[in-house]
Scaffold this motif. Structure first.
Motif, PDB file in Angstrom:
ATOM      1  N   ALA A  26       1.548   4.058  -7.291  1.00 44.48           N
ATOM      2  CA  ALA A  26       2.154   5.694  -7.403  1.00 44.48           C
ATOM      3  C   ALA A  26       1.737   6.890  -6.483  1.00 44.48           C
ATOM      4  CB  ALA A  26       3.461   5.901  -8.196  1.00 44.48           C
ATOM      5  N   SER A  27       0.233   6.794  -7.429  1.00 43.84           N
ATOM      6  CA  SER A  27      -0.279   8.059  -7.176  1.00 43.84           C
ATOM      7  C   SER A  27      -0.737   7.870  -5.635  1.00 43.84           C
ATOM      8  CB  SER A  27      -1.168   8.181  -8.199  1.00 43.84           C
ATOM      9  OG  SER A  27      -2.083   7.546  -8.262  1.00 43.84           O
ATOM     10  N   LEU A  28      -0.445   6.751  -5.388  1.00 46.60           N
ATOM     11  CA  LEU A  28      -2.302   6.746  -3.993  1.00 46.60           C
ATOM     12  C   LEU A  28      -1.301   8.230  -3.132  1.00 46.60           C
ATOM     13  CD1 LEU A  28      -2.172   2.779  -4.116  1.00 46.60           C
ATOM     14  CD2 LEU A  28      -3.902   4.223  -4.429  1.00 46.60           C
ATOM     15  N   GLY A  29      -0.271   7.826  -2.545  1.00 42.63           N
ATOM     16  CA  GLY A  29       0.417   8.611  -1.707  1.00 42.63           C
ATOM     17  C   GLY A  29       0.750   9.551  -2.161  1.00 42.63           C
ATOM     18  N   THR A 208      -2.128  -3.826  -7.554  1.00 41.16           N
ATOM     19  CA  THR A 208      -3.255  -2.716  -7.611  1.00 41.16           C
ATOM     20  C   THR A 208      -3.555  -2.980  -5.925  1.00 41.16           C
ATOM     21  OG1 THR A 208      -3.805  -2.248 -10.036  1.00 41.16           O
ATOM     22  CG2 THR A 208      -5.663  -2.113  -7.638  1.00 41.16           C
ATOM     23  N   ARG A 209      -4.112  -4.078  -5.752  1.00 41.26           N
ATOM     24  CA  ARG A 209      -4.345  -4.727  -4.570  1.00 41.26           C
ATOM     25  C   ARG A 209      -3.416  -4.314  -2.728  1.00 41.26           C
ATOM     26  NH1 ARG A 209      -7.643 -10.507  -6.420  1.00 41.26           N
ATOM     27  NH2 ARG A 209      -9.115  -9.504  -7.107  1.00 41.26           N
ATOM     28  N   ALA A 210      -2.613  -4.673  -3.818  1.00 41.16           N
ATOM     29  CA  ALA A 210      -0.992  -4.565  -2.332  1.00 41.16           C
ATOM     30  C   ALA A 210      -0.854  -2.918  -2.318  1.00 41.16           C
ATOM     31  CB  ALA A 210       0.155  -5.012  -3.443  1.00 41.16           C
ATOM     32  N   GLY A 211      -1.199  -2.422  -3.602  1.00 43.04           N
ATOM     33  CA  GLY A 211      -0.828  -0.921  -3.067  1.00 43.04           C
ATOM     34  C   GLY A 211      -2.259  -0.050  -2.482  1.00 43.04           C
ATOM     35  N   ASN A 212      -3.296  -0.547  -2.716  1.00 48.55           N
ATOM     36  CA  ASN A 212      -4.125  -0.340  -1.919  1.00 48.55           C
ATOM     37  C   ASN A 212      -4.175  -0.454  -0.322  1.00 48.55           C
ATOM     38  OD1 ASN A 212      -5.540   0.862  -4.146  1.00 48.55           O
ATOM     39  ND2 ASN A 212      -6.979  -0.574  -4.502  1.00 48.55           N
ATOM     40  N   ALA A 213      -3.706  -1.453  -0.547  1.00 47.01           N
ATOM     41  CA  ALA A 213      -4.283  -2.135   1.188  1.00 47.01           C
ATOM     42  C   ALA A 213      -2.546  -2.075   1.688  1.00 47.01           C
ATOM     43  CB  ALA A 213      -2.907  -3.688   0.985  1.00 47.01           C
ATOM     44  N   LEU A 214      -1.282  -1.150   1.205  1.00 49.22           N
ATOM     45  CA  LEU A 214      -0.460  -0.431   1.292  1.00 49.22           C
ATOM     46  C   LEU A 214      -0.690   1.200   1.841  1.00 49.22           C
ATOM     47  CD1 LEU A 214       2.830   0.003   2.128  1.00 49.22           C
ATOM     48  CD2 LEU A 214       3.038   0.614   0.096  1.00 49.22           C
ATOM     49  N   ALA A 215      -1.732   1.767   1.225  1.00 41.40           N
ATOM     50  CA  ALA A 215      -1.630   2.734   1.415  1.00 41.40           C
ATOM     51  C   ALA A 215      -2.761   2.875   2.550  1.00 41.40           C
ATOM     52  CB  ALA A 215      -2.867   3.427  -0.009  1.00 41.40           C
ATOM     53  N   SER A 216      -3.703   2.022   2.870  1.00 39.89           N
ATOM     54  CA  SER A 216      -4.595   1.945   3.659  1.00 39.89           C
ATOM     55  C   SER A 216      -3.991   1.820   4.853  1.00 39.89           C
ATOM     56  CB  SER A 216      -5.557   0.578   3.439  1.00 39.89           C
ATOM     57  OG  SER A 216      -6.483   1.001   5.416  1.00 39.89           O
ATOM     58  N   ARG A 218      -0.309   3.170   5.795  1.00 37.72           N
ATOM     59  CA  ARG A 218       0.083   4.639   5.801  1.00 37.72           C
ATOM     60  C   ARG A 218      -1.182   5.020   6.236  1.00 37.72           C
ATOM     61  NH1 ARG A 218       3.172   4.807  -0.066  1.00 37.72           N
ATOM     62  NH2 ARG A 218       5.330   3.767   0.600  1.00 37.72           N
ATOM     63  N   ALA A 219      -2.062   4.915   5.835  1.00 39.18           N
ATOM     64  CA  ALA A 219      -3.625   6.298   6.147  1.00 39.18           C
ATOM     65  C   ALA A 219      -3.469   6.012   7.889  1.00 39.18           C
ATOM     66  CB  ALA A 219      -4.572   6.491   5.543  1.00 39.18           C
ATOM     67  N   GLY A 226      -1.338  11.846  14.450  1.00 36.75           N
ATOM     68  CA  GLY A 226      -1.778  12.962  14.662  1.00 36.75           C
ATOM     69  C   GLY A 226      -1.383  13.604  12.829  1.00 36.75           C
ATOM     70  N   GLN A 227      -1.690  13.303  12.427  1.00 36.78           N
ATOM     71  CA  GLN A 227      -1.593  14.107  11.001  1.00 36.78           C
ATOM     72  C   GLN A 227      -2.918  13.578   9.618  1.00 36.78           C
ATOM     73  OE1 GLN A 227       3.111  13.564  11.152  1.00 36.78           O
ATOM     74  NE2 GLN A 227       2.644  11.650   8.844  1.00 36.78           N
ATOM     75  N   SER A 228      -2.494  14.304   9.252  1.00 39.53           N
ATOM     76  CA  SER A 228      -3.960  14.047   7.632  1.00 39.53           C
ATOM     77  C   SER A 228      -3.305  12.308   6.725  1.00 39.53           C
ATOM     78  CB  SER A 228      -3.956  14.832   6.388  1.00 39.53           C
ATOM     79  OG  SER A 228      -3.963  14.796   5.764  1.00 39.53           O
ATOM     80  N   PRO A 229      -4.438  11.408   6.737  1.00 37.46           N
ATOM     81  CA  PRO A 229      -4.252  10.013   6.118  1.00 37.46           C
ATOM     82  C   PRO A 229      -3.840  10.051   5.032  1.00 37.46           C
ATOM     83  CG  PRO A 229      -6.876  10.786   6.251  1.00 37.46           C
ATOM     84  CD  PRO A 229      -5.952  11.556   7.428  1.00 37.46           C
ATOM     85  N   ALA A 230      -4.134  11.389   3.743  1.00 42.60           N
ATOM     86  CA  ALA A 230      -3.319  11.695   2.938  1.00 42.60           C
ATOM     87  C   ALA A 230      -1.945  11.984   2.904  1.00 42.60           C
ATOM     88  CB  ALA A 230      -4.203  12.486   2.379  1.00 42.60           C
ATOM     89  N   ARG A 231      -1.406  12.591   4.260  1.00 41.71           N
ATOM     90  CA  ARG A 231       0.475  13.203   3.886  1.00 41.71           C
ATOM     91  C   ARG A 231       1.299  11.917   3.251  1.00 41.71           C
ATOM     92  NH1 ARG A 231       3.150  16.046   8.830  1.00 41.71           N
ATOM     93  NH2 ARG A 231       5.632  15.532   7.228  1.00 41.71           N
ATOM     94  N   SER A 232       1.796  11.969   2.978  1.00 45.91           N
ATOM     95  CA  SER A 232       3.108  11.306   2.580  1.00 45.91           C
ATOM     96  C   SER A 232       3.636  10.425   3.437  1.00 45.91           C
ATOM     97  CB  SER A 232       3.874  11.645   0.787  1.00 45.91           C
ATOM     98  OG  SER A 232       4.507  10.909   0.596  1.00 45.91           O
ATOM     99  N   LEU A 233       4.113   9.389   3.713  1.00 47.21           N
ATOM    100  CA  LEU A 233       4.493   9.062   4.355  1.00 47.21           C
ATOM    101  C   LEU A 233       6.202   7.724   3.710  1.00 47.21           C
ATOM    102  CD1 LEU A 233       4.189   8.412   7.751  1.00 47.21           C
ATOM    103  CD2 LEU A 233       3.419   6.479   7.210  1.00 47.21           C
ATOM    104  N   VAL A 234       7.021   7.685   4.367  1.00 48.63           N
ATOM    105  CA  VAL A 234       8.250   7.514   3.930  1.00 48.63           C
ATOM    106  C   VAL A 234       8.509   6.939   5.228  1.00 48.63           C
ATOM    107  CG1 VAL A 234      10.208   7.415   2.897  1.00 48.63           C
ATOM    108  CG2 VAL A 234       8.715   8.817   1.724  1.00 48.63           C
ATOM    109  N   LEU A 235       8.643   5.488   5.832  1.00 51.14           N
ATOM    110  CA  LEU A 235       9.540   4.580   6.081  1.00 51.14           C
ATOM    111  C   LEU A 235      10.705   4.059   6.816  1.00 51.14           C
ATOM    112  CD1 LEU A 235       6.527   1.950   6.933  1.00 51.14           C
ATOM    113  CD2 LEU A 235       6.862   4.333   7.745  1.00 51.14           C
TER     114      LEU A 235
END
Length: 441
Positions: A26-29, A208-216, A218-219, A226-235
């Motif tokens: 949850a904290s990744l995004g 944990t690995r799946a979460g890291n892949a998801l964060a990558s 989204r980034a 054209g947004q910051s890679p750290a921006r929260s993104l909801v599909l």
């Protein structure tokens, strides 16, 4: 359609001491430094529109095309007359005659009448450059659309893989709780508990690995938007397994690709530009003819103003330029031959891309069918292993293996679903080029 009951099943609540992996996901995004909350979920079309409006690389290419368009307007200026205004004022000192003031104002006009076709050739060359740049911009637009589609599907795939990993972790914890309860009741053995604990740790690592892949994923999507890679993104949710339309035969795909691909249009425009440059180089051997006209009014001190006018025609013909004109013409003809071969090569490359994309799409369709069959078999195996263990006829090793096999088959099926969508998007790109906003509602 694939039975998604296991994909949609919500995991059981984890024990309080095992919240850490889920909190990490949850904290990744949401907790990244500088992350901003998204106002609303984004579907694929919304992401495409946002990328076309905000992607900096695409906007830079669009601005460069405007500069080329201005260059075409400059080339066309040779068709029109030039008009100039001149004015002068001077004071002369002439020995004993004293100081003499003089002023003059004039207007001049020049019109090129003939330059061996060089003006029109220059305009055609500039127009061809604009066509090539516009084609390159269209190709960049199509590439951006494909990149966003791939990133969006990967992010959506990542969300489903995270849910699958969460469900796998929940099953592992249920197995551990059951093994511990059996041991406390004197009906189980300690190795089963230890094996179940190892399985829980492995499932937490998978999550944990799946979460890291998801964060990558989204980034990457944020960057394309054209947004910051750290921006929260909801599909926005979508039906990922909707039936795709059948494909036309190879010859039809090939014909459509050669008719619509921007890269081939760019190659044709470059060949047209080079043809114009050959005519421009050939025109250097021909004479030039221009007309000049002028009108002026001026006066010196102590004299009344006087008007004067002029009208003339200028003719020039190059006789010898040290073979420079011949060398330039020869070079332009060689470049034209190169441009023609480039056009053929681009067409062949497009045919190869379509063929490879078609093979990849067909392979992804077969892999999806195999993944669905594998998931059904793994589901039956897991249910049988669970029932056998509860009846005391099976081992924890067999149950863990069945759970691992089911989670792997489930994730393979999820990957196959989105790999199929990506393969179809790639095929549409290499066949149709840019279709967003043209063939879509």
């Amino acid at each position: 359609m694939t039975d998604d009951r296991f994909l949609a099943r919500r995991p059981c609540p984890p024990a309080p001491s095992r919240f850490l992996p889920l909190l990490l996901i949850a904290s990744l995004g949401a907790s990244a430094p500088g992350a901003r909350a998204q106002e609303r979920p984004l579907d694929l079309d919304a992401c495409l529109r946002l990328a076309l409006e905000a992607n900096p690389d695409f906007q830079s290419r669009r601005a460069a095309v405007e500069a080329t368009r201005a260059g075409l307007a400059g080339a066309r200026s040779g068709r029109y007359p030039s008009l100039g205004l001149s004015a002068s004022a001077a004071r002369y000192e002439s020995g004993g005659s004293g100081t003499l003031d003089r002023h003059e104002v004039g207007v001049g006009v020049r019109q090129t009448l003939y330059q061996g076709g060089r003006v029109e050739a220059g305009v055609e060359a500039a127009a061809a450059v604009l066509d090539a740049d516009e084609g390159a911009l269209d190709a960049a637009r199509a590439d951006l659309i494909l990149a966003v589609q791939q990133a969006w599907y990967r992010a959506a795939q990542g969300e489903r893989l995270v849910r699958s990993a969460e469900e796998g972790l929940a099953r592992s914890r249920l197995n551990l709780e059951y093994a511990e309860a059996q041991l406390e009741a004197g009906l189980g053995i300690r190795p089963d508990v230890l094996r179940a604990r190892v399985d829980v740790s492995a499932a937490e690592l998978d999550l944990t690995r799946a979460g890291n892949a998801l964060a990558s994923a989204r980034a990457l999507l944020n960057t394309l938007l054209g947004q910051s890679p750290a921006r929260s993104l909801v599909l926005a949710p979508e039906e990922s397994e909707t039936l795709l339309p059948p494909l036309p035969p190879w010859e039809e795909l090939r014909r459509r690709a050669l008719d619509s691909r921007e890269e081939l249009q760019v190659a044709r425009a470059r060949r047209s530009r080079q043809e114009a440059l050959v005519r421009l180089a050939r025109g250097a051997f021909l004479p030039s003819l221009s007309a000049d006209a002028g009108l002026s009014r001026g006066a010196a001190a102590s004299r009344s103003p006087q008007e004067s006018w002029s009208l003339g025609i200028a003719f020039s013909l190059p006789l010898f330029e040290g073979f420079g004109l011949s060398a330039d013409l020869q070079a332009q003809r060689a470049l034209l031959e190169s441009a023609r071969f480039d056009e053929v090569a681009v067409g062949q490359a497009i045919e190869a891309e379509v063929w490879e994309a078609l093979l990849s799409e067909e392979e992804s369709a077969r892999r999806l069918e195999n993944a669905r069959a594998l998931l059904e078999a793994a589901r039956e195996n897991l249910e049988a292993a669970q029932e056998s263990y509860r009846q005391g006829l099976g081992s924890m090793i067999a149950l863990v293996d069945a759970r691992t096999a089911f989670t792997g088959a489930e994730q393979t099926q999820i990957q196959a679903v989105y790999d199929r969508r990506i393969a179809r998007a790639v095929l549409e790109r290499v066949v149709e080029g840019d279709t967003f906003g043209r063939n879509r509602p």
